[in-house]
Motif scaffolding. Structure first.
Motif, PDB file in Angstrom:
ATOM      1  N   ALA A  32       0.703  -1.067  -0.019  1.00 38.93           N
ATOM      2  CA  ALA A  32       0.006   0.078  -0.163  1.00 38.93           C
ATOM      3  C   ALA A  32       0.917   1.263  -0.114  1.00 38.93           C
ATOM      4  O   ALA A  32       0.299   2.423  -0.388  1.00 38.93           O
ATOM      5  N   ARG A  71      -1.636  -5.600  -5.245  1.00 38.43           N
ATOM      6  CA  ARG A  71      -2.482  -4.557  -4.972  1.00 38.43           C
ATOM      7  C   ARG A  71      -3.818  -4.782  -5.824  1.00 38.43           C
ATOM      8  O   ARG A  71      -4.923  -4.630  -4.762  1.00 38.43           O
ATOM      9  N   GLU A  91      -6.364   2.633  -0.324  1.00 39.65           N
ATOM     10  CA  GLU A  91      -6.042   1.638   0.585  1.00 39.65           C
ATOM     11  C   GLU A  91      -4.948   0.792   0.102  1.00 39.65           C
ATOM     12  O   GLU A  91      -4.177   0.151   0.889  1.00 39.65           O
ATOM     13  N   VAL A  92      -5.063   0.150  -1.097  1.00 40.21           N
ATOM     14  CA  VAL A  92      -4.102  -0.813  -1.618  1.00 40.21           C
ATOM     15  C   VAL A  92      -2.842   0.181  -2.542  1.00 40.21           C
ATOM     16  O   VAL A  92      -2.215  -0.753  -2.906  1.00 40.21           O
ATOM     17  N   GLY A  93      -3.000   1.365  -2.359  1.00 40.47           N
ATOM     18  CA  GLY A  93      -1.672   1.992  -2.749  1.00 40.47           C
ATOM     19  C   GLY A  93      -1.608   2.581  -4.376  1.00 40.47           C
ATOM     20  O   GLY A  93      -0.713   2.958  -4.964  1.00 40.47           O
TER      21      GLY A  93
END
Length: 120
Positions: A32, A71, A91-93
């Protein structure tokens, strides 16, 4: 439609050496956050060029592509949990929802909305 829920779907080509395993573990913990090639190479204790070549040879894809796959895999879980795509993206980058959408479609061949509709 492809699913990334299995570790075998993340592109792992075979057995990775310890330096590459350290980098993969770092990616799994830090996906992230911004993950640079230099950081991954340092984690593996290799030069950037040697790391990139070894990673591709042992995993079957580039380090950047692997980060994107991780991701997207995490995005799938969050989306199934009811988290809105705009929140999932950060949230996951990914930079934003459209960034998530591009990588999601490139990886799974469908958009996040279509993925959710098919999962219902």
């Amino acid at each position: 439609m492809t699913s990334l829920d299995d570790a075998s779907d993340t592109g792992t080509a075979g057995v990775a050496t310890q330096p590459i395993e350290r980098a993969i573990e770092f990616i799994e913990r830090s996906f992230a956050q911004p993950v640079t090639l230099a950081t991954l190479a340092a984690t593996a204790e290799l030069s950037v060029s040697r790391f990139a070549a070894l990673f591709r040879a042992q995993v079957g894809i580039s380090p950047h592509r692997y980060v994107c796959l991780v991701r997207v895999r995490h995005a799938q879980k969050l989306l199934r949990g009811g988290v809105p795509p705009s929140v999932v993206a950060t949230e996951v980058g990914f930079f934003d929802q459209s960034h998530l959408g591009r990588h999601f479609k490139r990886t799974l061949g469908t958009t996040p909305a279509a993925y959710l509709a098919a999962a219902e």
